[in-house]
Design a protein around this motif. Structure first.
Motif, PDB file in Angstrom:
ATOM      1  N   GLY A 176       0.812  -1.218   0.000  1.00 25.13           N
ATOM      2  CA  GLY A 176       0.000   0.000   0.000  1.00 25.13           C
ATOM      3  C   GLY A 176       0.847   1.271   0.000  1.00 25.13           C
ATOM      4  O   GLY A 176       0.718   2.121  -0.910  1.00 25.13           O
ATOM      5  N   GLN A 180       1.277   4.041  -2.926  1.00 30.66           N
ATOM      6  CA  GLN A 180       0.878   5.409  -2.602  1.00 30.66           C
ATOM      7  C   GLN A 180       2.005   6.395  -2.952  1.00 30.66           C
ATOM      8  O   GLN A 180       1.755   7.522  -3.346  1.00 30.66           O
ATOM      9  CB  GLN A 180       0.534   5.480  -1.101  1.00 30.66           C
ATOM     10  N   TYR A 190      -5.445   1.639  -2.272  1.00 31.16           N
ATOM     11  CA  TYR A 190      -6.493   0.637  -2.118  1.00 31.16           C
ATOM     12  C   TYR A 190      -7.774   1.321  -1.668  1.00 31.16           C
ATOM     13  O   TYR A 190      -7.739   2.205  -0.799  1.00 31.16           O
ATOM     14  CB  TYR A 190      -6.070  -0.428  -1.083  1.00 31.16           C
ATOM     15  N   TRP A 242      -2.903   4.961   2.985  1.00 27.68           N
ATOM     16  CA  TRP A 242      -2.869   4.283   1.681  1.00 27.68           C
ATOM     17  C   TRP A 242      -4.210   3.695   1.281  1.00 27.68           C
ATOM     18  O   TRP A 242      -4.394   3.301   0.134  1.00 27.68           O
ATOM     19  CB  TRP A 242      -1.769   3.221   1.626  1.00 27.68           C
ATOM     20  N   ALA A 243      -5.153   3.631   2.230  1.00 33.15           N
ATOM     21  CA  ALA A 243      -6.478   3.104   1.874  1.00 33.15           C
ATOM     22  C   ALA A 243      -7.545   4.166   2.064  1.00 33.15           C
ATOM     23  O   ALA A 243      -7.477   4.974   3.001  1.00 33.15           O
ATOM     24  CB  ALA A 243      -6.813   1.877   2.725  1.00 33.15           C
TER      25      ALA A 243
END
Ligand SMILES: O=P(O)(O)OC[C@H](O)CO
Length: 421
Positions: A176, A180, A190, A242-243
């Motif tokens: 992730g 990113q 994600y 990152w999510a």
């Protein structure tokens, strides 16, 4: 998505079994669908073929809602109006058929299966056995799915990742931040699926991988240490940047290039492939630290209302048989991405044309039956979505939220389920 009407009741009497011998099937029936996976065109094509093969027979397709919840609302309203208001065949999702069973508003399929000669042994057993309760089948599978992991191959390459889905969520937690930081142009590496769009469905994957679950049989276990760990990992993915959480649809965000990966229904496959201006990758759902299957099945089946006359029930079953025939399940799968239902169906051309279709089919061997607290408790999906929104969007305390959810789900069981089973 919305909660839908309450099904609280005093344990209504069982639906009497109908003897269909000597019953003449009706010439005209009405089928309510919400056209999952943009399936209206292919459904009409199958209806045309049915009418050609059975002259004098008419099937009216009614788009009775845009979602499983909308169609369910309309079906519930029609119950009050009786036979003339009801469809003869109705699309019911994995979280609705059990409600209809509890309300005694659908008939057992077994006598209709016998009367119309439906070969149940040829259906993929995971997909048909989902509808068995109390020794009877309450629906036939139709638009059936698993979630799959979708990713943008160009973004993966830019981040120097191997061309595959992450094997575990721990691996994704390493990938992730790399995605990113890779300058892919995506907002998030994600995207968690939209919470209203069945967070309760796809997060079973995360819970099961940690050894948790929303429930164990009828016992709600959503506040166990394992479940808390799983949901905390989701919250950490969001807080560490990152999510993201999809506002409306993670697969749409992926198709638009706004995110590098998401988890979504295989029923969205064709829509994603049509939208994407990049090579789409797909893989099994990532596992967790605990061994065992981590993937649920999902999607919709076909039910037959108890409130319509036997002639119409029989005609509806005959059409459902045709709709799910080996040839037609391939046509339907080709148009949408939903799973081919029949083991005898020739999927060769389908897989040759789009090899990604193999992911969901192969993943079926690694599926696990959904948690009852999600699939069988009326309105539970919406409660789970609300809890997940508090945790993931408002950053609320995971243990506290899941403990509150346990209380809510347990009350749903006591009030709406226990008296009706
Ligand atoms: O989007 P679908 O049709 O795969 O359905 C997903 C879930 O099973 C709905 O509850």
């Amino acid at each position: 998505a919305c909660g839908g009407p309450s099904t609280g009741g005093g344990g209504p009497a069982a639906v009497p079994e109908v003897d269909y011998s000597g019953v003449q099937p009706a010439k005209e029936i009405t089928w309510w669908t919400n056209n999952p996976g943009s399936s209206e065109t292919v459904s009409r094509q199958i209806i045309d073929a049915y009418q050609r093969a059975n002259p004098g027979t008419k099937v009216n397709l009614v788009t009775a809602g845009a979602t499983y919840e909308e169609i369910a609302q309309r079906f519930q309203t029609a119950q009050a109006g009786g036979g003339s208001q009801l469809p003869d065949l109705v699309v019911l999702s994995d979280v609705w058929w059990f409600r209809y069973y509890m309300q005694r508003s659908i008939v057992p399929m077994d006598p209709l299966i016998a009367a119309t000669g439906i070969d149940t042994a040829d259906y993929r057993q995971q997909l048909i056995e989902d509808y068995r309760y109390d020794g009877k089948l309450w629906a036939l599978p139709w638009a059936r799915s698993t979630p799959i992991f979708y990713y943008n191959k160009a973004h993966w390459q830019k981040a120097g990742l191997p061309d595959r889905a992450p094997a575990t969520w721990a691996e994704m937690a390493e990938w992730g931040p790399r995605l990113q930081a890779a300058g892919t142009g995506a907002q998030k590496a994600y995207q968690l699926p939209a919470l209203a769009d069945y967070a309760g469905w796809s997060f079973q994957n995360n819970l099961w991988g940690e050894g948790g679950a929303w429930s164990d049989e009828w016992d709600v276990t959503c506040d166990s240490p394992e479940a808390v760990r799983a949901v905390s990992a989701l919250q950490n993915a969001v807080t560490s940047g990152w999510a993201g959480v999809a506002a409306t649809d993670g697969t749409t965000d992926l198709g638009a290039g706004a995110v590098s990966a998401t988890v979504g229904s295989t029923g969205s496959l064709v829509t994603v492939l049509d939208a994407a201006r990049f090579d789409v990758g797909a893989g099994f759902l990532p596992a967790g630290p605990v061994a065992g299957p981590v993937c649920p099945t999902g999607g919709a089946g076909l039910g037959i209302p108890a409130g319509v006359p036997p002639e119409r029930q029989l005609a509806a079953a005959a059409f459902a048989k045709f709709l799910t025939s080996p040839e037609n399940t391939v046509l339907f799968s080709q148009a949408t991405g939903y799973l081919p239902l029949r083991t005898s169906a020739d999927t060769g051309p389908l897989l040759a044309e789009t090899p990604l279709r193999k992911i969901a089919i192969d993943q079926l061997d690694r599926t696990r039956t959904q948690d009852r607290a999600r699939a069988f408790f009326p309105g539970a999906d919406q409660e789970i979505a609300r809890t997940c929104a508090n945790i993931l969007n408002q950053r609320a305390d995971v243990q506290g939220e899941l403990t509150t959810l346990k209380g809510t789900l347990t009350r749903i069981f006591d009030t709406d389920v226990k008296p009706n089973i």
